[in-house]
Structure formats: structure tokens, C-alpha cells
Design an enzyme around this catalytic site. Sequence first.
Site, short mmCIF file in Angstrom:
data_model
loop_
_atom_site.label_atom_id
_atom_site.label_comp_id
_atom_site.label_asym_id
_atom_site.label_seq_id
_atom_site.Cartn_x
_atom_site.Cartn_y
_atom_site.Cartn_z
N THR A 47 22.61 33.18 48.96
CA THR A 47 23.06 34.37 49.76
C THR A 47 21.92 35.31 50.21
O THR A 47 21.37 35.59 51.14
CB THR A 47 24.28 35.10 49.55
OG1 THR A 47 25.30 34.10 49.09
CG2 THR A 47 24.63 36.17 50.36
N CYS A 48 21.11 35.60 49.15
CA CYS A 48 20.07 36.65 49.25
C CYS A 48 18.77 35.93 49.95
O CYS A 48 18.58 36.65 50.83
CB CYS A 48 19.30 36.82 47.95
SG CYS A 48 20.61 37.44 46.64
#
Length: 157
Positions: A47-48
Site C-alpha cells: 500500500t505504501c
Amino acid sequence: MIEVGQKLPQAQLSELTADGMVNHDVATCFAGKKVVLFAVPGAFTPTCSASHLPGFVVNADEFTAKGVDIIACVSVNDAFVMKAWGEAQNAQAIMMLGDGDGSFTKAIGLDMDTGAFGGLRSQRYAMVIEDGVVTSLNVEQPKQFEVSKAEVILALL
């Protein structure tokens, strides 16, 4: 946990620049500036890398247009990893800061233990800081990515 209206604690974050390693005193680095600081659980994580950092990269000019002096990303990783991740994400407009020992993250009360995943990590959040004082703080619920997105923070400015 740090709250809106509080000053950032004394802490150091590291950045690997073209001139070498720089250890920034948070209070000095952010003094007199409007800063958007966002944190991720880990560099190069799904997600980062797919959403959180790219949102700030794509919208960097809009943050600047709204008076933001520094956009900074922090993670409980070392400065070498943060530099490599920033380069891989074309994040030249983002200050990529390492909190290698997690001391800053612990000092603001936004640390979490991820066990075998990586141990001590930061919760996912974004904050607006004006002259060292937190004026907005959006902390994500575990395994969520809603309130710390670049677009949400832009709407707050």
C-alpha cells in the site's frame, strides 16, 4: 499519542542526500515552516508503494501551491532504504526521512509492534505541522488507507 495543538518532541530523523547523511533535528528542520508529514509502516511495502507515497508525489505541486514548504515521508527504516525507495518512486519533491530506531515514532506515540512482519513500525498517518506545532492529524485504523491519503490532506489545507 501526539495531539493537535502540541509541539513535536525533540527527535532526530535521518536523510541521505547527495552530500551524504544528514541528521535533522525535527524542531529545527520544521521551524518556521508549513510541513505535511506522512508516515508509512514500511518502505517498499504494497500500500505504501502503490498508493500512499505516489499520491504525495503526484500532488506535490498542489501542496506547494497551498503554501506547504516541506512534504516529508517518514518510516521506521534507515535513511539508505528511504533514499532508494524515494528514487524508485520518483519522489524528488518529497523529503524521505528514516527513523531507524523508531525513536521519533515512539516519542509521538504512533508506534506499533508488527511482530514477525518487521517488529517496531509506524502507524500510517499524515499530519500538518506549522512552525513545529501539529495543526491536523489523521491516523489510519489498522489495515486501512482512507484518512491519510494525499487528496484528503490537500482538502484540509
